[in-house]
Design an enzyme around this catalytic site. Structure first.
Site, mmCIF file in Angstrom:
data_model
loop_
_atom_site.group_PDB
_atom_site.id
_atom_site.type_symbol
_atom_site.label_atom_id
_atom_site.label_comp_id
_atom_site.label_asym_id
_atom_site.label_seq_id
_atom_site.Cartn_x
_atom_site.Cartn_y
_atom_site.Cartn_z
ATOM 1 N N ALA A 250 0.832 -1.201 0.000
ATOM 2 C CA ALA A 250 0.000 0.000 0.000
ATOM 3 C C ALA A 250 0.863 1.245 0.000
ATOM 4 O O ALA A 250 1.913 1.290 0.648
ATOM 5 C CB ALA A 250 -0.912 -0.006 1.224
ATOM 6 N N GLY B 88 1.577 -5.962 0.556
ATOM 7 C CA GLY B 88 0.616 -6.335 -0.474
ATOM 8 C C GLY B 88 1.272 -6.827 -1.743
ATOM 9 O O GLY B 88 0.691 -7.607 -2.487
ATOM 10 N N GLU C 67 1.637 -10.357 -1.295
ATOM 11 C CA GLU C 67 0.311 -10.974 -1.407
ATOM 12 C C GLU C 67 -0.084 -11.124 -2.878
ATOM 13 O O GLU C 67 -0.706 -12.130 -3.260
ATOM 14 C CB GLU C 67 -0.715 -10.148 -0.632
ATOM 15 C CG GLU C 67 -0.524 -10.271 0.871
ATOM 16 C CD GLU C 67 -1.442 -9.374 1.674
ATOM 17 O OE1 GLU C 67 -1.981 -9.834 2.686
ATOM 18 O OE2 GLU C 67 -1.621 -8.185 1.284
ATOM 19 N N GLU D 167 3.711 -5.973 7.152
ATOM 20 C CA GLU D 167 2.644 -5.203 7.800
ATOM 21 C C GLU D 167 2.803 -5.079 9.320
ATOM 22 O O GLU D 167 2.559 -3.992 9.873
ATOM 23 C CB GLU D 167 1.271 -5.810 7.463
ATOM 24 C CG GLU D 167 0.799 -5.556 6.046
ATOM 25 C CD GLU D 167 1.269 -6.601 5.051
ATOM 26 O OE1 GLU D 167 0.702 -6.689 3.958
ATOM 27 O OE2 GLU D 167 2.222 -7.351 5.393
#
Length: 266
Positions: A70, A117, A120, A140
């Site tokens: 992010a 992310g 991910e 994170e």
């Protein structure tokens, strides 16, 4: 070849059955904000609607980062954790990490950092090819957040418990070689050989019947909760199409005639 306009945060290029999706934000290490997410979802939807696409390559612009998660400089990071959780994209980070409707193989071309992310998104791909200098991590926890877009759930299902938790509970970065040893990366190559290696994997996918690969992906993505016997008996749309396809007939003809198949793709 068709392409979306450049310099619009995400580039989509489609050429000879290959779709290439590039996050084009190198100034922020290809981090994803709200606008980028919108463009990524538009790219995935375009690919899903194009029957000519048989394989996807996703990467980041430049040689420093695949995606660093992010965009921490964006306004949406001012939301609380609960607000962020409530607004999660149902398809996961980048519209990809939890997507179950993309029925063509997706290859991650990891050209640098794949963090948060970004990792991910890698977990949402089928084949992972990484440059030697690439680094991975679900970072994170180091900024007080949780890898909710598949980071926790997918990692513990793919790796032995202690390996998964060694990444999740430290937020540490791991090398491409270490993740290859864990089984999360298919191939690690010098940066200058990355495109050549990705090209080999693309060629391997294109050598297979498109209808067969769509059926395989649907079976993998939509029957994980079933037993093997139940999964085999599930009449998935792509599976039924593959079993009665021109591809299946062409494959047999080509085998008998001792020639490479020319897949109609239907």
């Amino acid at each position: 070849m068709t392409a979306t306009p450049s310099a619009d945060e995400v580039r989509l290029e489609i050429d000879q059955h290959v779709a290439r999706v590039t996050i084009d934000r190198p100034h922020v290490l290809n981090a994803v904000g709200a606008k980028t997410l919108q463009h990524l979802n538009e790219a995935w939807e375009r690919i899903e609607s194009d029957p000519e696409v048989r394989v996807v390559v996703v990467t980041g612009e430049g040689d420093r980062a695949f995606c660093t998660g992010a965009d921490m400089s964006a306004e949406e990071t001012g939301r609380t954790g609960l607000e962020y959780w409530d607004a999660l994209d149902p398809n996961g980070f980048g519209g990809l990490s939890l997507r179950t409707t993309l029925d063509v193989p997706v290859i991650a071309r990891v050209n640098g950092y794949a963090l948060g992310g970004g990792m991910e998104m890698v977990l949402g791909c089928d084949i992972v090819v990484a440059a030697e200098h690439a680094q991975f991590g679900l970072t994170e926890p180091r900024v007080g957040r949780v890898p909710l877009d598949g980071g926790v759930t997918q990692l513990v299902r793919r790796l032995p418990h202690t390996q998964a938790m060694s990444l999740l509970l430290t937020g540490r970065r791991a090398s491409a070689a270490e993740l290859a040893g864990m089984g999360l990366v298919n191939e690690v190559v010098p940066a200058e050989q990355l495109d050549e290696a990705v090209g080999r994997w693309v060629a391997g996918v294109l050598a297979c019947a498109p209808t067969s690969l769509r059926a395989i992906k649907q079976m993998v993505q939509r029957t994980a909760h079933l037993t093997s016997q139940e999964a085999r008996a599930t009449r998935l749309p792509a599976l039924m199409a593959a079993l009665d396809s021109e591809d299946s007939r062409e494959g047999v003809r080509a085998f008998r005639e001792k020639r490479p198949p020319n897949w109609p793709g239907h």
